[in-house]
Structures are given as C-alpha cells and as structure tokens.
Design a protein around this motif. Structure first.
Motif, PDB file in Angstrom:
ATOM      1  N   THR A  83       7.738  -4.783  -6.767  1.00  0.00           N
ATOM      2  CA  THR A  83       7.150  -3.951  -7.027  1.00  0.00           C
ATOM      3  C   THR A  83       7.836  -2.375  -7.205  1.00  0.00           C
ATOM      4  OG1 THR A  83       5.833  -3.523  -5.346  1.00  0.00           O
ATOM      5  CG2 THR A  83       4.967  -4.687  -6.962  1.00  0.00           C
ATOM      6  N   ARG A  84       8.671  -2.109  -6.135  1.00  0.00           N
ATOM      7  CA  ARG A  84       9.395  -1.156  -5.731  1.00  0.00           C
ATOM      8  C   ARG A  84       8.556   0.160  -5.787  1.00  0.00           C
ATOM      9  NH1 ARG A  84      14.473  -1.952 -10.239  1.00  0.00           N
ATOM     10  NH2 ARG A  84      15.322  -3.730  -9.180  1.00  0.00           N
ATOM     11  N   PRO A  85       7.570   0.167  -4.697  1.00  0.00           N
ATOM     12  CA  PRO A  85       6.824   1.248  -4.589  1.00  0.00           C
ATOM     13  C   PRO A  85       7.375   2.324  -4.157  1.00  0.00           C
ATOM     14  CG  PRO A  85       6.759  -0.342  -2.860  1.00  0.00           C
ATOM     15  CD  PRO A  85       7.344  -0.812  -3.778  1.00  0.00           C
ATOM     16  N   VAL A 107       1.851   1.956   3.425  1.00  0.00           N
ATOM     17  CA  VAL A 107       0.587   1.623   3.291  1.00  0.00           C
ATOM     18  C   VAL A 107       0.515   0.160   3.259  1.00  0.00           C
ATOM     19  CG1 VAL A 107      -1.386   1.740   1.700  1.00  0.00           C
ATOM     20  CG2 VAL A 107      -0.204   3.962   2.288  1.00  0.00           C
ATOM     21  N   ILE A 108       1.344  -0.404   2.249  1.00  0.00           N
ATOM     22  CA  ILE A 108       1.524  -1.841   2.371  1.00  0.00           C
ATOM     23  C   ILE A 108       1.689  -2.494   3.524  1.00  0.00           C
ATOM     24  CG2 ILE A 108       2.955  -3.949   1.520  1.00  0.00           C
ATOM     25  CD1 ILE A 108       3.246  -2.368  -1.232  1.00  0.00           C
ATOM     26  N   VAL A 168      -0.881  -4.916   5.756  1.00  0.00           N
ATOM     27  CA  VAL A 168      -0.460  -6.275   6.255  1.00  0.00           C
ATOM     28  C   VAL A 168      -0.938  -6.438   7.795  1.00  0.00           C
ATOM     29  CG1 VAL A 168       1.322  -7.877   6.882  1.00  0.00           C
ATOM     30  CG2 VAL A 168       1.244  -6.948   4.629  1.00  0.00           C
ATOM     31  N   GLY A 169      -0.393  -5.191   8.365  1.00  0.00           N
ATOM     32  CA  GLY A 169      -0.760  -4.946   9.864  1.00  0.00           C
ATOM     33  C   GLY A 169      -2.236  -5.122  10.094  1.00  0.00           C
ATOM     34  N   LEU A 170      -3.077  -4.814   9.316  1.00  0.00           N
ATOM     35  CA  LEU A 170      -4.751  -4.657   9.295  1.00  0.00           C
ATOM     36  C   LEU A 170      -4.961  -6.378   9.297  1.00  0.00           C
ATOM     37  CD1 LEU A 170      -5.759  -1.485   7.765  1.00  0.00           C
ATOM     38  CD2 LEU A 170      -5.814  -2.081  10.276  1.00  0.00           C
ATOM     39  N   LEU A 180       6.442   0.004  10.172  1.00  0.00           N
ATOM     40  CA  LEU A 180       7.997   0.074  10.334  1.00  0.00           C
ATOM     41  C   LEU A 180       8.716  -0.746   9.661  1.00  0.00           C
ATOM     42  CD1 LEU A 180       8.425   1.294  14.013  1.00  0.00           C
ATOM     43  CD2 LEU A 180       8.774   2.561  11.978  1.00  0.00           C
ATOM     44  N   GLY A 181       8.356  -1.934   9.545  1.00  0.00           N
ATOM     45  CA  GLY A 181       9.048  -2.927   8.682  1.00  0.00           C
ATOM     46  C   GLY A 181       9.149  -2.759   7.083  1.00  0.00           C
ATOM     47  N   ALA A 182       8.039  -2.360   6.635  1.00  0.00           N
ATOM     48  CA  ALA A 182       7.607  -2.211   5.246  1.00  0.00           C
ATOM     49  C   ALA A 182       8.497  -0.776   5.004  1.00  0.00           C
ATOM     50  CB  ALA A 182       6.244  -1.973   5.030  1.00  0.00           C
ATOM     51  N   LEU A 183       8.288   0.274   5.839  1.00  0.00           N
ATOM     52  CA  LEU A 183       9.104   1.472   5.257  1.00  0.00           C
ATOM     53  C   LEU A 183      10.663   1.163   5.396  1.00  0.00           C
ATOM     54  CD1 LEU A 183       9.366   4.502   5.359  1.00  0.00           C
ATOM     55  CD2 LEU A 183       9.736   4.661   7.912  1.00  0.00           C
TER      56      LEU A 183
END
Length: 195
Positions: A68-70, A77-78, A82-84, A104-107
């Motif tokens: 999706t290349r957000p 936020v993704i 996932v963390g939640l 941090l992984g998503a960042l």
C-alpha cells in the motif's frame, strides 16, 4: 448564419503523488493484519524450529506496507494497530511489550519502502522479491530487538549488550523466515491485486 465554435481540447493533469491510504488499501491492511493474527494462532507453532518461528503479525504488516506504500505516520499507525491486536491473550504472553516494537518495526518498514521506491523504481524484479525480503528482514530485526530489549532489560534484568547476544539466533532466524515469506507473497499479491 453559421456559428463557428472553436473547441479546445481539455487536459486534466493527473496527480501522481499518493495522498494517503484509499479504502481498498485500508481493507487490504485490515485483512492482512487479521490473517497474521490467525496464522500466528494456528500455523506458527507448527513451523517452530530451535526456538524460532515466523512472526506472521510482523510479516503481514510488512506485506501491507509494501503493497500500500502508506505515509510514514500511517505506517506507524499500522504498527500500533498490530501492537494492539497482539495484546489479545491468545497472541501475547507479555502484555504491552509488542506495542513499541511493532510501531518501530512498521516505521522502519515505511522508511525502507519509501527509500527503495525512489532508488529502484524501474527495477521490477528488485521491487517484487529482493526489496520485500530486505525490508521485512530489517523491520523484523528492529521489531525483534526492540521487544528483546524491553523484555531482557526490564523483566530479565540483562544488560543491553547481553540481550543482543542472547536473542540473536531467535531474532535473526525469525527475520529470515519472515523475509522469505514476504518475498514469496509480494509478487503473487501484486499480480492478484494488480498493484
């Protein structure tokens, strides 16, 4: 009398810059996060080897971000979502530890996707296989070591340097499994989803 009406060709400039996630993107992200949770609950235990197993939650959010290349904030936020989701008792033995690690992984995943799109936009083979593998591997390492540092230092009272050694096999093994999985799924989903 005849009226001559001059007609002019109208052109509309299409914006190539993406303005955020579309509804289809949000649906894809939600489906992949849900799939990651289901796979973690069911398949993950069967693929365990020497303490390592694919973390389908990380693999699926990496896949979602790659497809999706957000924007950067949307990537975070993704990771937060996932963390939640990971806080469900069946998915997590250590409450609240996954929130920071997945963000941090998503960042990192979002940053790498943006960098690789700029560097090798025309190289389809790289974008379909090599880039997803590298992005997922590094994102999993960042997420895994963030989680390991939180647990190792706060819970097990290890020194940060000891954490890197103690968790190295588990983090790098999981990162390798995730990277292979995403490298296989990315070109397939790009064809299916026409992305």
């Amino acid at each position: 009398m005849s009226n001559n009406v001059a007609t002019q060709k109208r052109t509309v400039a299409a914006s190539t810059k993406k303005e955020g996630l579309s509804v289809q993107d949000l649906i894809l992200v939600a489906v992949l996060i849900a799939a990651g949770a289901v796979l973690k609950l069911t398949v993950s235990s069967f693929l365990s080897f020497a303490g390592m197993k694919p973390n389908f939650m990380i693999a699926m959010y990496c896949l979602a971000i790659i497809l999706t290349r957000p924007k950067m904030l949307q990537s975070v936020v993704i990771g937060l979502l996932v963390g939640l989701v990971s806080q469900l008792p069946m998915l997590n033995a250590t409450p609240l530890m996954n929130i920071a690690s997945e963000m941090l992984g998503a960042l990192v995943c979002g940053l790498l996707v943006t960098a690789f799109v700029k560097v090798a936009a025309d190289n389809k083979a790289f974008q379909n296989v090599a880039a997803p593998a590298i992005i997922t591997f590094l994102s999993t390492v960042v997420s895994g070591y963030t989680f390991a540092l939180i647990v190792g230092v706060a819970v097990a009272h290890l020194s940060p340097i000891a954490v890197f050694g103690v968790y190295a096999v588990m983090v790098f093994g999981t990162a390798t499994m995730n990277a292979v999985l995403v490298a296989i799924l990315t070109p397939v989903l790009r064809v299916v989803l026409k992305r």
